[in-house]
Design an enzyme around this catalytic site. Structure first.
Site, PDB file in Angstrom:
ATOM      1  N   TRP A  26      35.301 -69.180   7.042  1.00  0.00           N
ATOM      2  CA  TRP A  26      35.488 -69.525   8.458  1.00  0.00           C
ATOM      3  C   TRP A  26      34.254 -70.201   9.047  1.00  0.00           C
ATOM      4  O   TRP A  26      34.234 -70.512  10.223  1.00  0.00           O
ATOM      5  CB  TRP A  26      35.855 -68.282   9.263  1.00  0.00           C
ATOM      6  CG  TRP A  26      35.014 -67.088   8.928  1.00  0.00           C
ATOM      7  CD1 TRP A  26      33.839 -66.744   9.496  1.00  0.00           C
ATOM      8  CD2 TRP A  26      35.310 -66.095   7.941  1.00  0.00           C
ATOM      9  NE1 TRP A  26      33.355 -65.587   8.929  1.00  0.00           N
ATOM     10  CE2 TRP A  26      34.242 -65.157   7.964  1.00  0.00           C
ATOM     11  CE3 TRP A  26      36.358 -65.889   7.028  1.00  0.00           C
ATOM     12  CZ2 TRP A  26      34.189 -64.049   7.123  1.00  0.00           C
ATOM     13  CZ3 TRP A  26      36.298 -64.780   6.188  1.00  0.00           C
ATOM     14  CH2 TRP A  26      35.238 -63.879   6.245  1.00  0.00           C
ATOM     15  N   ARG A  27      33.228 -70.404   8.203  1.00  0.00           N
ATOM     16  CA  ARG A  27      32.071 -71.159   8.690  1.00  0.00           C
ATOM     17  C   ARG A  27      32.165 -72.623   8.283  1.00  0.00           C
ATOM     18  O   ARG A  27      31.238 -73.396   8.512  1.00  0.00           O
ATOM     19  CB  ARG A  27      30.771 -70.540   8.169  1.00  0.00           C
ATOM     20  CG  ARG A  27      30.468 -69.231   8.861  1.00  0.00           C
ATOM     21  CD  ARG A  27      29.114 -68.662   8.481  1.00  0.00           C
ATOM     22  NE  ARG A  27      28.859 -67.454   9.273  1.00  0.00           N
ATOM     23  CZ  ARG A  27      27.899 -66.578   9.003  1.00  0.00           C
ATOM     24  NH1 ARG A  27      27.093 -66.789   7.977  1.00  0.00           N
ATOM     25  NH2 ARG A  27      27.732 -65.523   9.765  1.00  0.00           N
ATOM     26  N   GLU A  86      37.834 -63.587  13.267  1.00  0.00           N
ATOM     27  CA  GLU A  86      37.201 -62.598  14.141  1.00  0.00           C
ATOM     28  C   GLU A  86      38.049 -61.337  14.299  1.00  0.00           C
ATOM     29  O   GLU A  86      37.521 -60.232  14.355  1.00  0.00           O
ATOM     30  CB  GLU A  86      36.896 -63.213  15.512  1.00  0.00           C
ATOM     31  CG  GLU A  86      35.740 -64.200  15.495  1.00  0.00           C
ATOM     32  CD  GLU A  86      34.426 -63.574  15.054  1.00  0.00           C
ATOM     33  OE1 GLU A  86      34.268 -62.344  15.157  1.00  0.00           O
ATOM     34  OE2 GLU A  86      33.560 -64.337  14.586  1.00  0.00           O
ATOM     35  N   THR A  97      35.725 -54.295   9.996  1.00  0.00           N
ATOM     36  CA  THR A  97      36.132 -54.550   8.617  1.00  0.00           C
ATOM     37  C   THR A  97      35.108 -55.474   7.960  1.00  0.00           C
ATOM     38  O   THR A  97      34.639 -56.416   8.592  1.00  0.00           O
ATOM     39  CB  THR A  97      37.525 -55.211   8.578  1.00  0.00           C
ATOM     40  OG1 THR A  97      38.414 -54.430   9.375  1.00  0.00           O
ATOM     41  CG2 THR A  97      38.067 -55.300   7.171  1.00  0.00           C
ATOM     42  N   LEU A 152      44.749 -53.702   5.300  1.00  0.00           N
ATOM     43  CA  LEU A 152      43.566 -54.020   6.121  1.00  0.00           C
ATOM     44  C   LEU A 152      43.269 -52.933   7.150  1.00  0.00           C
ATOM     45  O   LEU A 152      42.130 -52.741   7.549  1.00  0.00           O
ATOM     46  CB  LEU A 152      43.777 -55.349   6.869  1.00  0.00           C
ATOM     47  CG  LEU A 152      43.056 -56.587   6.363  1.00  0.00           C
ATOM     48  CD1 LEU A 152      43.202 -57.711   7.373  1.00  0.00           C
ATOM     49  CD2 LEU A 152      41.582 -56.328   6.103  1.00  0.00           C
ATOM     50  N   TYR A 187      44.113 -50.763  10.982  1.00  0.00           N
ATOM     51  CA  TYR A 187      44.191 -51.103  12.422  1.00  0.00           C
ATOM     52  C   TYR A 187      45.268 -52.165  12.665  1.00  0.00           C
ATOM     53  O   TYR A 187      44.984 -53.280  13.097  1.00  0.00           O
ATOM     54  CB  TYR A 187      42.831 -51.555  12.934  1.00  0.00           C
ATOM     55  CG  TYR A 187      41.818 -50.452  13.084  1.00  0.00           C
ATOM     56  CD1 TYR A 187      42.196 -49.177  13.476  1.00  0.00           C
ATOM     57  CD2 TYR A 187      40.479 -50.692  12.847  1.00  0.00           C
ATOM     58  CE1 TYR A 187      41.254 -48.162  13.620  1.00  0.00           C
ATOM     59  CE2 TYR A 187      39.531 -49.677  12.984  1.00  0.00           C
ATOM     60  CZ  TYR A 187      39.934 -48.421  13.372  1.00  0.00           C
ATOM     61  OH  TYR A 187      39.004 -47.432  13.510  1.00  0.00           O
ATOM     62  N   TYR A 214      33.805 -58.803  23.022  1.00  0.00           N
ATOM     63  CA  TYR A 214      33.127 -59.308  21.816  1.00  0.00           C
ATOM     64  C   TYR A 214      33.819 -60.553  21.268  1.00  0.00           C
ATOM     65  O   TYR A 214      33.197 -61.594  21.036  1.00  0.00           O
ATOM     66  CB  TYR A 214      33.051 -58.250  20.694  1.00  0.00           C
ATOM     67  CG  TYR A 214      32.763 -58.926  19.389  1.00  0.00           C
ATOM     68  CD1 TYR A 214      31.490 -59.416  19.127  1.00  0.00           C
ATOM     69  CD2 TYR A 214      33.785 -59.210  18.478  1.00  0.00           C
ATOM     70  CE1 TYR A 214      31.232 -60.147  17.975  1.00  0.00           C
ATOM     71  CE2 TYR A 214      33.536 -59.936  17.334  1.00  0.00           C
ATOM     72  CZ  TYR A 214      32.257 -60.408  17.085  1.00  0.00           C
ATOM     73  OH  TYR A 214      32.010 -61.151  15.967  1.00  0.00           O
ATOM     74  N   ASP A 221      28.406 -57.112  19.444  1.00  0.00           N
ATOM     75  CA  ASP A 221      29.085 -56.156  18.564  1.00  0.00           C
ATOM     76  C   ASP A 221      28.069 -55.102  18.125  1.00  0.00           C
ATOM     77  O   ASP A 221      26.956 -55.054  18.637  1.00  0.00           O
ATOM     78  CB  ASP A 221      29.669 -56.892  17.353  1.00  0.00           C
ATOM     79  CG  ASP A 221      28.574 -57.387  16.438  1.00  0.00           C
ATOM     80  OD1 ASP A 221      27.445 -57.576  16.906  1.00  0.00           O
ATOM     81  OD2 ASP A 221      28.836 -57.560  15.237  1.00  0.00           O
TER      82      ASP A 221
END
Length: 383
Positions: free
Chosen positions: A37-38, A50, A56, A93, A95, A133, A151
């Site tokens: 993602w960069r 994000e 995680t 994953l 949540y 955040y 964060d």
DNA sequence: AATGCGTGGGG
DNA sequence: TCCCCAAGCAT
């Protein structure tokens, strides 16, 4: 604007702030991790990363990130996806409300923002599942807006930099760190500034076993210079998960299929499929009944309750499976499995139940406790 | 404000 | 093995 002096924090002068930004960003330019993602500024991709990264770790996220964008290449695809596919994409994953909220947010983007990802902090923060955040992270990384992304990493690093004597675990103290970051953040490279602090906090300035001597910003760090590094950040211990005893029922019909039940929406692991389970902390105990002018003690078995609730009469084949242990953030389960088989496999209609062959398990969203149970069951049949 | 909500890795 | 921890948010 919050007055940092009232919290015992002495902010640096402009020259030191400029020096700090330069030092941190120079380090980031040399040492930053090459993450999927960069390599993009697409706000949808940044958003997906994000949300996945909330609580995680990077290593866990990477394969999920790639597959998620493969399955849902655009906001529209996500907005229109069936629930089962959503849960499959997030399976393992944790949540899971994250992905449900993401779909609601995708629908908000289609309905309220004409399908265009919102490009202001205020509008980004209106999306379901995006708090302060994540709004800051997307604003700064995808849109170059000078918004802090506070964060756990940032709070930890800031607490050490300024010897902040406030608990970073208490939500009401977040505003202190927000105020520090609003002053420190480099308006020319806000996304890199935020990510540099996260890289630093993840590794060199980690919570456990930090290596303060390797930190590029150690000579700005009050706790490092004053020999109080071990005292910061201040963080009160969390509550331990509640131990719970659970019984699971592995029931097969004459075709060898397994009974599965869909968890109720809105509760723990809602929407996922599992062997029927029952909390047994309070049953299997002796109940007193009034009978023939006397109180008699009667032990109510979990099996009797199962037979009543599921309208099935299994032949029980007890065979001591190894208990399955699973710890959630708030509950610690010990699951005892019992096995049974039925000839008459007609199911009641007040629950979401179905018979499933083992080779079709992968078509159903299943969370980790269920996967552990399947493995334990299969291992016991092999060994 | 406090609680509910997952999971995997490291010491 | 067990315990602690991690790129939070909603209610």
């Amino acid at each position: 604007m919050l007055d940092l002096k009232e919290y015992g924090i002495i902010m640096w002068d402009a020259e030191k702030i400029a020096s700090f930004r330069r030092t941190l960003l120079d380090w980031y330019d040399r040492e930053k991790r090459d993450l999927p993602w960069r390599r993009t500024k697409n706000p949808y991709y940044i958003w997906v990363s994000e949300i996945m990264l909330q609580q995680t770790q990077v290593q866990t996220v990477i394969p999920y990130y790639e597959r998620f964008l493969d399955w849902f290449p655009s906001v529209r695809d996500l907005a229109e996806a069936p629930e089962e596919k959503l849960l499959k994409a997030w399976e393992g994953l944790g949540y899971y409300s994250r992905v449900r909220n993401m779909q609601k947010a995708a629908q908000q983007i289609m309905d309220d923002f004409d399908g265009q990802f919102p490009d202001t902090y205020e509008n980004i923060a209106k999306l379901k599942g995006i708090g302060p955040y994540t709004a800051g992270a997307i604003s700064s990384i995808a849109f170059d807006l000078p918004e802090p992304a506070v964060d756990g990493n940032v709070m930890r690093v800031m607490a050490r930099l300024f010897e902040v004597n406030y608990d970073i675990g208490d939500p009401k103290n977040r505003k202190i760190f927000q105020a520090i970051m609003e002053i420190l953040i480099d308006p020319n490279r806000p996304g890199d500034f935020n990510q540099a602090l996260m890289d630093l906090g993840t590794d060199i300035e980690s919570a456990k076993n930090p290596r303060p001597d390797e930190s590029p910003i150690r000579f700005f760090c009050a706790a490092y210079l004053n020999g109080t590094y071990d005292k910061y950040p201040i963080k009160l211990p969390k509550k331990k998960p509640t131990p719970m005893q659970i019984q699971a029922f592995v029931i097969r019909n004459m075709k060898g299929e397994f009974l599965l039940e869909k968890n109720i929406e809105g509760r723990l692991l809602g929407g996922f499929w599992t062997f029927p389970i029952m909390e047994t902390d309070f049953i299997g105990q002796q109940l007193s009944l009034f009978e023939n002018d006397n109180y008699v003690l009667e032990t109510v078995s979990q099996k009797a309750i199962f037979e009543k609730n599921y309208a099935l009469k299994p032949d029980w084949t007890d065979n001591g499976f190894t208990p399955v242990k699973h710890t959630f953030s708030h509950q610690k389960w010990t699951i005892e499995m019992v096995e049974g088989s039925v000839k008459d496999d007609k199911l009641p209609t007040d629950k979401e139940l179905c018979w499933v062959a083992a080779e079709d398990f992968d078509q159903f969203p299943m969370a980790t406790p269920q996967k552990k149970m399947i493995k334990t069951y299969e291992d016991s049949k092999k060994g």
